[in-house]
Design a protein around this motif. Sequence first.
Motif, PDB file in Angstrom:
ATOM      1  N   GLU A 175       0.718  -1.411   0.128  1.00 22.55           N
ATOM      2  CA  GLU A 175       0.173  -0.007   0.544  1.00 22.55           C
ATOM      3  C   GLU A 175       0.863   1.719   0.095  1.00 22.55           C
ATOM      4  O   GLU A 175       0.602   2.179  -0.419  1.00 22.55           O
ATOM      5  CB  GLU A 175      -0.932  -0.797   1.304  1.00 22.55           C
ATOM      6  N   ASN A 176       1.951   1.410   0.805  1.00 22.38           N
ATOM      7  CA  ASN A 176       2.716   2.251   1.155  1.00 22.38           C
ATOM      8  C   ASN A 176       3.429   3.042  -0.410  1.00 22.38           C
ATOM      9  O   ASN A 176       4.041   3.831  -0.668  1.00 22.38           O
ATOM     10  CB  ASN A 176       3.659   2.306   2.036  1.00 22.38           C
ATOM     11  N   ILE A 177       4.201   1.897  -0.449  1.00 25.74           N
ATOM     12  CA  ILE A 177       4.903   2.181  -2.362  1.00 25.74           C
ATOM     13  C   ILE A 177       3.854   2.066  -3.199  1.00 25.74           C
ATOM     14  O   ILE A 177       4.512   3.151  -4.180  1.00 25.74           O
ATOM     15  CB  ILE A 177       5.313   0.219  -2.530  1.00 25.74           C
ATOM     16  N   ALA A 178       2.495   1.598  -3.218  1.00 23.06           N
ATOM     17  CA  ALA A 178       1.455   1.825  -5.015  1.00 23.06           C
ATOM     18  C   ALA A 178       1.862   3.583  -4.719  1.00 23.06           C
ATOM     19  O   ALA A 178       1.569   4.568  -5.625  1.00 23.06           O
ATOM     20  CB  ALA A 178       0.266   1.023  -4.241  1.00 23.06           C
ATOM     21  N   LEU A 179       1.271   3.804  -3.137  1.00 23.11           N
ATOM     22  CA  LEU A 179       0.732   5.567  -2.926  1.00 23.11           C
ATOM     23  C   LEU A 179       1.976   6.621  -3.266  1.00 23.11           C
ATOM     24  O   LEU A 179       1.722   7.431  -3.771  1.00 23.11           O
ATOM     25  CB  LEU A 179       0.300   5.651  -1.986  1.00 23.11           C
ATOM     26  N   LEU A 180       3.175   5.910  -2.513  1.00 20.96           N
ATOM     27  CA  LEU A 180       4.110   6.345  -2.974  1.00 20.96           C
ATOM     28  C   LEU A 180       4.431   6.870  -3.918  1.00 20.96           C
ATOM     29  O   LEU A 180       5.191   8.074  -4.570  1.00 20.96           O
ATOM     30  CB  LEU A 180       5.343   6.549  -1.686  1.00 20.96           C
ATOM     31  N   GLN A 181       4.360   5.847  -5.061  1.00 20.69           N
ATOM     32  CA  GLN A 181       4.928   5.364  -6.670  1.00 20.69           C
ATOM     33  C   GLN A 181       3.705   6.471  -6.759  1.00 20.69           C
ATOM     34  O   GLN A 181       4.100   7.494  -7.905  1.00 20.69           O
ATOM     35  CB  GLN A 181       4.788   4.298  -7.121  1.00 20.69           C
ATOM     36  N   PHE A 182       2.633   6.438  -6.470  1.00 21.84           N
ATOM     37  CA  PHE A 182       1.311   7.520  -7.097  1.00 21.84           C
ATOM     38  C   PHE A 182       1.814   8.835  -7.496  1.00 21.84           C
ATOM     39  O   PHE A 182       1.428  10.012  -8.457  1.00 21.84           O
ATOM     40  CB  PHE A 182       0.373   7.184  -6.709  1.00 21.84           C
ATOM     41  N   MET A 183       2.026   8.968  -6.489  1.00 19.78           N
ATOM     42  CA  MET A 183       2.406  10.731  -5.877  1.00 19.78           C
ATOM     43  C   MET A 183       3.486  11.081  -6.470  1.00 19.78           C
ATOM     44  O   MET A 183       3.520  12.558  -6.951  1.00 19.78           O
ATOM     45  CB  MET A 183       2.646  10.342  -4.372  1.00 19.78           C
ATOM     46  N   LEU A 184       4.329  10.442  -6.575  1.00 18.81           N
ATOM     47  CA  LEU A 184       5.908  10.959  -7.158  1.00 18.81           C
ATOM     48  C   LEU A 184       5.574  10.952  -8.696  1.00 18.81           C
ATOM     49  O   LEU A 184       5.872  11.489  -9.332  1.00 18.81           O
ATOM     50  CB  LEU A 184       7.279   9.544  -7.238  1.00 18.81           C
ATOM     51  N   SER A 185       4.933  10.044  -8.867  1.00 21.18           N
ATOM     52  CA  SER A 185       4.901  10.368 -10.575  1.00 21.18           C
ATOM     53  C   SER A 185       3.748  11.833 -11.429  1.00 21.18           C
ATOM     54  O   SER A 185       3.860  11.921 -12.067  1.00 21.18           O
ATOM     55  CB  SER A 185       4.256   9.086 -12.120  1.00 21.18           C
ATOM     56  N   HIS A 186       2.463  11.506 -10.036  1.00 20.72           N
ATOM     57  CA  HIS A 186       1.788  12.805 -10.452  1.00 20.72           C
ATOM     58  C   HIS A 186       2.442  14.100 -10.140  1.00 20.72           C
ATOM     59  O   HIS A 186       2.689  14.839 -10.911  1.00 20.72           O
ATOM     60  CB  HIS A 186       0.444  12.210  -9.150  1.00 20.72           C
ATOM     61  N   ASN A 187       3.285  14.009  -9.281  1.00 22.35           N
ATOM     62  CA  ASN A 187       4.379  15.223  -8.956  1.00 22.35           C
ATOM     63  C   ASN A 187       5.504  16.052  -9.774  1.00 22.35           C
ATOM     64  O   ASN A 187       5.203  16.692 -10.783  1.00 22.35           O
ATOM     65  CB  ASN A 187       5.284  15.153  -7.521  1.00 22.35           C
ATOM     66  N   GLU A 188       5.598  14.385 -10.744  1.00 21.48           N
ATOM     67  CA  GLU A 188       6.644  15.164 -11.569  1.00 21.48           C
ATOM     68  C   GLU A 188       5.521  15.088 -13.002  1.00 21.48           C
ATOM     69  O   GLU A 188       6.226  16.551 -13.994  1.00 21.48           O
ATOM     70  CB  GLU A 188       7.136  13.360 -12.055  1.00 21.48           C
ATOM     71  N   HIS A 189       4.500  14.798 -12.938  1.00 19.40           N
ATOM     72  CA  HIS A 189       3.004  15.178 -14.252  1.00 19.40           C
ATOM     73  C   HIS A 189       2.794  16.540 -14.303  1.00 19.40           C
ATOM     74  O   HIS A 189       3.496  17.405 -14.888  1.00 19.40           O
ATOM     75  CB  HIS A 189       2.481  14.076 -13.905  1.00 19.40           C
TER      76      HIS A 189
END
Length: 90
Positions: free
Chosen positions: A29-43
Amino acid sequence: MHILNDENGNPIAHGGQDKEHPSRTKKEENIALLQFMLSHNEHHAEELEEMAHQLKEQGMGDAAKKISEAVENFNEGNKRLSLALTLVKR
Ligand SMILES: [Zn+2]
């Protein structure tokens, strides 16, 4: 502002709540959320860079410069998120 896809390919509105994943471990869960937030921020950083480019063309170089500086800060933050992700994955 924009629509993103979750890890299952389903479109979710910006700022949408993550759905429950009862079969997942906390770590996943932590990995998925952090990964999502990171790519979201990069976008977002990419979108802001594009906006700075357009503002400059419209004669608003001062605003464009501030946005470019903000993007640099975004990139710094994203580097740290990326490191956090590496640590969470261990
Ligand atoms: Zn967003």
